[in-house]
Design a protein around this motif. Sequence first.
Motif, PDB file in Angstrom:
ATOM      1  N   CYS A 252      -0.665  -7.523  -8.384  1.00 29.45           N
ATOM      2  CA  CYS A 252       0.794  -7.378  -8.221  1.00 29.45           C
ATOM      3  C   CYS A 252       1.265  -6.068  -8.832  1.00 29.45           C
ATOM      4  N   GLU A 253       0.814  -5.792 -10.064  1.00 32.39           N
ATOM      5  CA  GLU A 253       1.269  -4.576 -10.733  1.00 32.39           C
ATOM      6  C   GLU A 253       0.770  -3.330 -10.015  1.00 32.39           C
ATOM      7  N   ILE A 254      -0.451  -3.404  -9.466  1.00 34.39           N
ATOM      8  CA  ILE A 254      -0.991  -2.261  -8.717  1.00 34.39           C
ATOM      9  C   ILE A 254      -0.165  -2.047  -7.451  1.00 34.39           C
ATOM     10  N   MET A 255       0.100  -3.131  -6.730  1.00 34.11           N
ATOM     11  CA  MET A 255       0.859  -3.013  -5.484  1.00 34.11           C
ATOM     12  C   MET A 255       2.291  -2.568  -5.762  1.00 34.11           C
ATOM     13  N   ARG A 256       2.834  -3.026  -6.895  1.00 36.74           N
ATOM     14  CA  ARG A 256       4.202  -2.636  -7.225  1.00 36.74           C
ATOM     15  C   ARG A 256       4.285  -1.119  -7.398  1.00 36.74           C
ATOM     16  N   SER A 257       3.346  -0.554  -8.155  1.00 38.53           N
ATOM     17  CA  SER A 257       3.415   0.900  -8.312  1.00 38.53           C
ATOM     18  C   SER A 257       3.066   1.592  -6.993  1.00 38.53           C
ATOM     19  N   GLY A 258       2.221   0.946  -6.180  1.00 37.09           N
ATOM     20  CA  GLY A 258       1.914   1.506  -4.865  1.00 37.09           C
ATOM     21  C   GLY A 258       3.156   1.578  -3.993  1.00 37.09           C
ATOM     22  N   ILE A 259       3.918   0.503  -3.992  1.00 34.94           N
ATOM     23  CA  ILE A 259       5.135   0.456  -3.183  1.00 34.94           C
ATOM     24  C   ILE A 259       6.127   1.510  -3.687  1.00 34.94           C
ATOM     25  N   GLN A 260       6.194   1.627  -5.027  1.00 34.62           N
ATOM     26  CA  GLN A 260       7.140   2.591  -5.583  1.00 34.62           C
ATOM     27  C   GLN A 260       6.680   4.030  -5.385  1.00 34.62           C
ATOM     28  N   SER A 261       5.384   4.210  -5.080  1.00 37.69           N
ATOM     29  CA  SER A 261       4.887   5.572  -4.869  1.00 37.69           C
ATOM     30  C   SER A 261       5.255   6.101  -3.482  1.00 37.69           C
ATOM     31  N   VAL A 262       5.705   5.229  -2.601  1.00 36.70           N
ATOM     32  CA  VAL A 262       6.105   5.677  -1.261  1.00 36.70           C
ATOM     33  C   VAL A 262       7.510   6.271  -1.363  1.00 36.70           C
TER      34      VAL A 262
ATOM     35  N   GLY B   7      12.486   8.607   1.179  1.00 39.17           N
ATOM     36  CA  GLY B   7      12.769   9.159   2.509  1.00 39.17           C
ATOM     37  C   GLY B   7      12.036   8.409   3.611  1.00 39.17           C
ATOM     38  N   GLN B   8      10.846   7.875   3.299  1.00 40.76           N
ATOM     39  CA  GLN B   8      10.099   7.117   4.295  1.00 40.76           C
ATOM     40  C   GLN B   8      10.855   5.849   4.683  1.00 40.76           C
ATOM     41  N   VAL B   9      11.461   5.215   3.682  1.00 39.13           N
ATOM     42  CA  VAL B   9      12.250   4.010   3.941  1.00 39.13           C
ATOM     43  C   VAL B   9      13.484   4.382   4.763  1.00 39.13           C
ATOM     44  N   TRP B  10      14.124   5.479   4.371  1.00 39.91           N
ATOM     45  CA  TRP B  10      15.292   5.942   5.132  1.00 39.91           C
ATOM     46  C   TRP B  10      14.931   6.200   6.586  1.00 39.91           C
ATOM     47  N   ALA B  11      13.819   6.919   6.770  1.00 37.29           N
ATOM     48  CA  ALA B  11      13.430   7.282   8.130  1.00 37.29           C
ATOM     49  C   ALA B  11      13.170   6.027   8.962  1.00 37.29           C
ATOM     50  N   ALA B  12      12.486   5.061   8.370  1.00 38.88           N
ATOM     51  CA  ALA B  12      12.179   3.826   9.099  1.00 38.88           C
ATOM     52  C   ALA B  12      13.463   3.080   9.443  1.00 38.88           C
ATOM     53  N   GLN B  13      14.359   3.008   8.469  1.00 38.24           N
ATOM     54  CA  GLN B  13      15.603   2.281   8.713  1.00 38.24           C
ATOM     55  C   GLN B  13      16.497   3.024   9.699  1.00 38.24           C
TER      56      GLN B  13
ATOM     57  N   LEU C  26       4.041  -0.753   3.157  1.00 37.13           N
ATOM     58  CA  LEU C  26       2.803  -1.386   2.668  1.00 37.13           C
ATOM     59  C   LEU C  26       1.521  -0.652   3.094  1.00 37.13           C
ATOM     60  N   PRO C  27       1.408  -0.188   4.347  1.00 36.93           N
ATOM     61  CA  PRO C  27       0.180   0.545   4.680  1.00 36.93           C
ATOM     62  C   PRO C  27      -0.020   1.779   3.799  1.00 36.93           C
ATOM     63  N   GLN C  28       1.066   2.476   3.483  1.00 35.99           N
ATOM     64  CA  GLN C  28       0.941   3.657   2.632  1.00 35.99           C
ATOM     65  C   GLN C  28       0.659   3.264   1.193  1.00 35.99           C
ATOM     66  N   ALA C  29       1.299   2.173   0.737  1.00 41.05           N
ATOM     67  CA  ALA C  29       1.065   1.704  -0.632  1.00 41.05           C
ATOM     68  C   ALA C  29      -0.399   1.304  -0.792  1.00 41.05           C
ATOM     69  N   LEU C  30      -0.927   0.578   0.196  1.00 41.58           N
ATOM     70  CA  LEU C  30      -2.322   0.140   0.148  1.00 41.58           C
ATOM     71  C   LEU C  30      -3.258   1.337   0.119  1.00 41.58           C
ATOM     72  N   ARG C  31      -2.969   2.318   0.973  1.00 44.89           N
ATOM     73  CA  ARG C  31      -3.839   3.481   1.050  1.00 44.89           C
ATOM     74  C   ARG C  31      -3.803   4.268  -0.255  1.00 44.89           C
ATOM     75  N   ASN C  32      -2.601   4.450  -0.801  1.00 46.70           N
ATOM     76  CA  ASN C  32      -2.489   5.189  -2.063  1.00 46.70           C
ATOM     77  C   ASN C  32      -3.202   4.486  -3.202  1.00 46.70           C
ATOM     78  N   MET C  33      -3.198   3.162  -3.156  1.00 43.15           N
ATOM     79  CA  MET C  33      -3.713   2.378  -4.276  1.00 43.15           C
ATOM     80  C   MET C  33      -5.153   1.916  -4.079  1.00 43.15           C
ATOM     81  N   LEU C  34      -5.768   2.259  -2.942  1.00 39.51           N
ATOM     82  CA  LEU C  34      -7.102   1.733  -2.628  1.00 39.51           C
ATOM     83  C   LEU C  34      -8.117   1.931  -3.766  1.00 39.51           C
ATOM     84  N   PRO C  35      -8.230   3.131  -4.336  1.00 42.04           N
ATOM     85  CA  PRO C  35      -9.191   3.295  -5.423  1.00 42.04           C
ATOM     86  C   PRO C  35      -8.900   2.366  -6.606  1.00 42.04           C
TER      87      PRO C  35
END
Lengths: 242, 252
Positions: free
Chosen positions: B138-148, B151-157, B172-181
Amino acid sequence: MIEIRNLAKAYGSTTVLKGCSTTVAKGEVVVVCGPSGSGKSTLIKCVNGLEPFQGGSITVDGISVGDPKTDLPRLRARVGMVFQHFELFPHMSVRKNLALAQMRVLGRSAEEADARGLKLLDRVGLAAHADKHPAQLSGGQQQRVAIARALAMDPVCMLFDEPTSALDPEMIGEVLDVMIELAREGMTMMVVTHEMGFARQVAQRILFMDQGEIVEDAPAGDFFAAPKSQRAQLFLSRILHH
Amino acid sequence: MDGAGHLPSLAPPSPSNNRVVSFSANRGKATEMGEFDFTVWGPSLPFIRDGLLFTLRLTLIAMTGGIVLGTLLALARLSPFKPLSLVAGAYVDTMRSIPLVMVILWFFLVIPFLTGTPVGAETSAIITFTAFEAAFYCEIMRSGIQSVPRGQVWAAQALGLTQAQTMIHVVLPQALRNMLPVLLTQTIVLFQDTSLVYAIGAKDLLKAADVVGKNYNRPVEMIVLSALIYFAICFSLSLAVRQLQKRVAIVR
């Protein structure tokens, strides 16, 4: 098309916008300029509800943006927006960037979305790059893809938030060319920019903002010939004479 | 999975058995205590394999379940709806403040007491690990989500995507990719931590080694074998993560 009345917005105790009113008619191109921190970007983000506002009202194509009952995603789907930092989705190919919202929001089939996307890519001169990822493109190319992505939704109007500010000078022209063409075709546009050449060429009206207020709202010719307010005169002399 | 149950039928390695390779100096003679006899590794392999399979299965299930549950927890923690984010936050903080071995023991002992039906050690281990690891993922994904970037959210919306669609297709796809390691590093830690199911007698790699070691009276040799297996797997995974980190760094 876009009607802004008495718009007010604050972050906590900091006022960002106050008493902003203006209208953008169908087919009109309006350029918003002013010093940084004057609220231009915030104003344009209020138009499609990306930024919430506390006072006043905005209607786009007859639909109230601030009304809690408004289906914001549906409204936004009809308002194209282009950002300073392009904001292409880095994990998708150009082709998928263009298809995503067409399929998920408009319900187009994959083939339909792809065909429409390719047509618009061709229009901005990037059909050959459809299968690349955004990171493989230059800034100017990315911004042209972003414009194509917005156009793929068949928007009734387009919002541009400093579309050339993050670009290297030699790439500004290619993006402006696409925008000029779009304006000539009759697209309703609201453009936050410092590109006064673009403003002179295609804008019908100029909004000059300072400290959260629309200080001047004048036909482009009048604005450049003789800005009424002192702040606009100062701004213009700074931006034009160097 | 029932390795221990079969053990009595297994005869200790006979000195006359030539197929067993011995690493000890006095090959063929009965070994005395205090000397190592690695011949025990041969016949232990079926049990070690079963134990390792359970360890791997536990790791994979806890990782998958933990990442899914952890992502949901992360979304709850980031939710603007306060009660939801408070509950998720309390869950994560609680799990992170208790030693894992205690969670394993409590769950194994308390659940049968509360429900009246005993839960097998393996099932208990799977549930406990998923629930516990979810807090860390959870904590890893949370920082992953916050690392996106915002502007990406704005663009999508701005394209008309709903909040849920924005999350699923853009954030989420970007958060997962950023946090994969980091997610994989956590999984290596998880793989090592599975050895704690030893405490409730689930038949994992360590337990298998322990049981064989006791039956053949060769505990040290068997512990060495299990340590080597843990090391080989974790070390190669670490190398893989390092390679991956380089690749991710280039893409960004």
